[in-house]
Design a protein around this motif. Structure first.
Motif: not given
Length: 181
Positions: A113-124, A159-169
């Motif tokens: 439903r949101s960008e954050r949901d999508a990025l969390r799923l991609a990270t998982r 790729g995980l680094v990129l996703l974490r960066q987008l999530l602000g982690r």
């Protein structure tokens, strides 16, 4: 028991594995080969899952333009990884690799439903892929597969680094990525 008897027993115990009947050794070898195939098949499947999911995420409409571009790069990488791993699997085991999943078979993909949901799923999914690659590296003894899987795991870690960066982690919380199943 004398020291000499203790040493003799220890030496005999050390040779005990060599006394296993050839049929039992063959059975054990067959089981190890099966476990190896399953682990490498798991690595192939993990990349297939990532590729299918990243395509769906990139096309979901919940990402901004910059994030969509990043996910498309990850999609290209996962697609290439999945193809190369599938080819190498077929060459190494002389059997067809696992089939890619359908979008509906990937938990969490339907409910974005949101960008954050999508990025969390991609990270998982990246974490799961890395964990599958680590498991495959532990099981395989085939040099070509080892090189490929290790390279794919390193790329997935990037790729995980990129996703974490987008999530602000924290982008690199530890020296080694081991993934999470």
């Amino acid at each position: 028991m004398t020291r000499r008897e203790a040493l003799a027993r220890t030496a005999a115990a050390g040779l005990a594995p060599l006394a296993v009947a050839p049929a039992a050794r063959a059975l054990k070898l067959d089981e190890l080969r099966k476990l190896e195939r399953e682990a490498v098949g798991g690595a192939v499947h993990a990349e297939q899952v990532a590729a299918v999911a990243f395509e769906a995420i990139a096309n979901s409409g919940v990402l901004d333009d910059r994030t969509t571009a990043t996910v498309r790069v990850l999609l290209d990488h996962a697609t290439e990884h999945a193809e190369l791993l599938a080819e190498e699997y077929k060459d190494a085991y002389d059997e067809e690799p696992p089939l890619p999943p359908r979008r509906t078979e990937i938990p969490g993909l339907e409910s974005l439903r949101s960008e954050r949901d999508a990025l969390r799923l991609a990270t998982r999914l990246e974490n799961q892929a890395i964990a599958a690659h680590v498991a495959a590296v532990r099981r395989t003894h085939k040099g070509q597969l080892l090189k490929l899987i290790a390279g794919v795991a390193g790329s997935d870690a990037q790729g995980l680094v990129l996703l974490r960066q987008l999530l602000g982690r924290a982008t690199v919380p530890s020296a080694f990525e081991r993934g999470r199943a």
